[in-house]
Design a protein around this motif. Sequence first.
Motif, PDB file in Angstrom:
ATOM      1  N   MET A   5       4.662  -1.315   2.315  1.00  0.00           N
ATOM      2  CA  MET A   5       5.613  -1.526   1.222  1.00  0.00           C
ATOM      3  C   MET A   5       4.935  -1.306  -0.130  1.00  0.00           C
ATOM      4  SD  MET A   5       8.019  -4.785   0.359  1.00  0.00           S
ATOM      5  CE  MET A   5       6.709  -5.797  -0.263  1.00  0.00           C
ATOM      6  N   ILE A   6       3.707  -1.732  -0.281  1.00  0.00           N
ATOM      7  CA  ILE A   6       2.970  -1.517  -1.520  1.00  0.00           C
ATOM      8  C   ILE A   6       2.743  -0.030  -1.749  1.00  0.00           C
ATOM      9  CG2 ILE A   6       0.749  -1.913  -2.658  1.00  0.00           C
ATOM     10  CD1 ILE A   6       0.745  -4.674  -1.310  1.00  0.00           C
ATOM     11  N   ASP A   7       2.458   0.706  -0.668  1.00  0.00           N
ATOM     12  CA  ASP A   7       2.276   2.154  -0.791  1.00  0.00           C
ATOM     13  C   ASP A   7       3.558   2.830  -1.266  1.00  0.00           C
ATOM     14  OD1 ASP A   7      -0.311   1.890   0.028  1.00  0.00           O
ATOM     15  OD2 ASP A   7       0.075   2.507   2.105  1.00  0.00           O
ATOM     16  N   VAL A   8       4.687   2.437  -0.729  1.00  0.00           N
ATOM     17  CA  VAL A   8       5.967   3.029  -1.122  1.00  0.00           C
ATOM     18  C   VAL A   8       6.273   2.710  -2.582  1.00  0.00           C
ATOM     19  CG1 VAL A   8       8.452   2.920  -0.742  1.00  0.00           C
ATOM     20  CG2 VAL A   8       6.908   3.118   1.203  1.00  0.00           C
ATOM     21  N   VAL A   9       6.053   1.489  -2.994  1.00  0.00           N
ATOM     22  CA  VAL A   9       6.302   1.108  -4.390  1.00  0.00           C
ATOM     23  C   VAL A   9       5.395   1.905  -5.321  1.00  0.00           C
ATOM     24  CG1 VAL A   9       6.129  -0.789  -6.049  1.00  0.00           C
ATOM     25  CG2 VAL A   9       7.217  -1.153  -3.832  1.00  0.00           C
ATOM     26  N   PHE A  10       4.143   2.075  -4.952  1.00  0.00           N
ATOM     27  CA  PHE A  10       3.225   2.853  -5.768  1.00  0.00           C
ATOM     28  C   PHE A  10       3.679   4.305  -5.873  1.00  0.00           C
ATOM     29  CE2 PHE A  10      -0.625   5.487  -6.131  1.00  0.00           C
ATOM     30  CZ  PHE A  10      -1.035   5.074  -7.391  1.00  0.00           C
ATOM     31  N   LEU A  11       4.098   4.888  -4.758  1.00  0.00           N
ATOM     32  CA  LEU A  11       4.577   6.273  -4.788  1.00  0.00           C
ATOM     33  C   LEU A  11       5.830   6.416  -5.651  1.00  0.00           C
ATOM     34  CD1 LEU A  11       3.992   7.385  -1.101  1.00  0.00           C
ATOM     35  CD2 LEU A  11       2.775   8.158  -3.138  1.00  0.00           C
ATOM     36  N   LEU A  12       6.742   5.442  -5.571  1.00  0.00           N
ATOM     37  CA  LEU A  12       7.931   5.485  -6.421  1.00  0.00           C
ATOM     38  C   LEU A  12       7.555   5.357  -7.899  1.00  0.00           C
ATOM     39  CD1 LEU A  12      10.465   3.344  -4.371  1.00  0.00           C
ATOM     40  CD2 LEU A  12      10.576   5.795  -4.835  1.00  0.00           C
ATOM     41  N   LEU A  13       6.608   4.506  -8.205  1.00  0.00           N
ATOM     42  CA  LEU A  13       6.144   4.346  -9.572  1.00  0.00           C
ATOM     43  C   LEU A  13       5.579   5.654 -10.111  1.00  0.00           C
ATOM     44  CD1 LEU A  13       5.488   2.442 -11.971  1.00  0.00           C
ATOM     45  CD2 LEU A  13       3.284   2.050 -10.874  1.00  0.00           C
ATOM     46  N   VAL A  14       4.737   6.307  -9.319  1.00  0.00           N
ATOM     47  CA  VAL A  14       4.164   7.590  -9.744  1.00  0.00           C
ATOM     48  C   VAL A  14       5.260   8.637  -9.897  1.00  0.00           C
ATOM     49  CG1 VAL A  14       2.658   9.477  -9.000  1.00  0.00           C
ATOM     50  CG2 VAL A  14       1.893   7.116  -8.784  1.00  0.00           C
ATOM     51  N   PHE A  15       6.212   8.675  -8.981  1.00  0.00           N
ATOM     52  CA  PHE A  15       7.306   9.647  -9.065  1.00  0.00           C
ATOM     53  C   PHE A  15       8.103   9.466 -10.347  1.00  0.00           C
ATOM     54  CE2 PHE A  15      11.832  10.442  -8.435  1.00  0.00           C
ATOM     55  CZ  PHE A  15      11.805  11.813  -8.237  1.00  0.00           C
ATOM     56  N   PHE A  16       8.509   8.234 -10.661  1.00  0.00           N
ATOM     57  CA  PHE A  16       9.320   8.011 -11.847  1.00  0.00           C
ATOM     58  C   PHE A  16       8.533   8.226 -13.132  1.00  0.00           C
ATOM     59  CE2 PHE A  16      12.095   5.617  -8.871  1.00  0.00           C
ATOM     60  CZ  PHE A  16      13.220   6.405  -9.053  1.00  0.00           C
ATOM     61  N   MET A  17       7.240   7.981 -13.100  1.00  0.00           N
ATOM     62  CA  MET A  17       6.434   8.266 -14.283  1.00  0.00           C
ATOM     63  C   MET A  17       6.348   9.761 -14.535  1.00  0.00           C
ATOM     64  SD  MET A  17       3.350   5.483 -14.015  1.00  0.00           S
ATOM     65  CE  MET A  17       2.386   6.343 -15.218  1.00  0.00           C
ATOM     66  N   LEU A  18       6.233  10.538 -13.483  1.00  0.00           N
ATOM     67  CA  LEU A  18       6.133  11.984 -13.644  1.00  0.00           C
ATOM     68  C   LEU A  18       7.492  12.628 -13.934  1.00  0.00           C
ATOM     69  CD1 LEU A  18       3.602  12.862 -10.801  1.00  0.00           C
ATOM     70  CD2 LEU A  18       3.170  12.714 -13.257  1.00  0.00           C
ATOM     71  N   ALA A  19       8.563  12.035 -13.452  1.00  0.00           N
ATOM     72  CA  ALA A  19       9.885  12.618 -13.622  1.00  0.00           C
ATOM     73  C   ALA A  19      10.525  12.260 -14.954  1.00  0.00           C
ATOM     74  CB  ALA A  19      10.797  12.166 -12.476  1.00  0.00           C
ATOM     75  N   SER A  20      10.057  11.220 -15.607  1.00  0.00           N
ATOM     76  CA  SER A  20      10.693  10.805 -16.858  1.00  0.00           C
ATOM     77  C   SER A  20      10.093  11.549 -18.040  1.00  0.00           C
ATOM     78  CB  SER A  20      10.534   9.300 -17.051  1.00  0.00           C
ATOM     79  OG  SER A  20       9.177   8.986 -17.163  1.00  0.00           O
ATOM     80  N   ARG A  21      10.858  11.551 -19.143  1.00  0.00           N
ATOM     81  CA  ARG A  21      10.399  12.201 -20.363  1.00  0.00           C
ATOM     82  C   ARG A  21       9.957  11.119 -21.344  1.00  0.00           C
ATOM     83  NH1 ARG A  21      14.810  15.946 -22.573  1.00  0.00           N
ATOM     84  NH2 ARG A  21      16.014  16.367 -20.776  1.00  0.00           N
ATOM     85  N   PHE A  22       8.829  11.356 -21.976  1.00  0.00           N
ATOM     86  CA  PHE A  22       8.306  10.382 -22.913  1.00  0.00           C
ATOM     87  C   PHE A  22       8.373  10.868 -24.350  1.00  0.00           C
ATOM     88  CE2 PHE A  22       6.120   9.115 -18.977  1.00  0.00           C
ATOM     89  CZ  PHE A  22       6.584   7.822 -18.914  1.00  0.00           C
TER      90      PHE A  22
END
Length: 130
Positions: free
Chosen positions: A18-35
């Motif tokens: 579960m921690i691995d999945v949360v980490f992967l989602l965090l990385v995905f949303f960081m890369l997919a969002s615009r800053f």
Amino acid sequence: MFAFGQRRARRRASLTPMIDVVFLLLVFFMLASRFGSEAGLTLAVANPGQGAAWSGPPRLVEIAEGGALWLNGVPLAPDALAGALAGLMQGPGDAVVLRARDGAEVQDLVSVAEALHAAGLTRLMLVQAP
């Protein structure tokens, strides 16, 4: 009674997947969002009954359906708008009033505002049609 063997101790659920999945989602949303900051237009909204008296010639640009334009009630081609306004203005800081007519879309209004902003006009005001 039946004997099925020794009872095994219950395994506790592991939190690692579960921690691995949360980490992967965090990385995905960081890369997919615009800053970066979004480009925008600055418009002043005119409130009825507030503000100073109008000075200078009228500069009312009406936008209709399909991008048709009127300057002070006279039909005008979109590419001639900045030139026609130049004769009515003393400087780029003079106010230009934008009003959308019935059937006009927001994109028509934004296109006209962007064209005026590109022409150097900095004080655009948006009023609601009566």
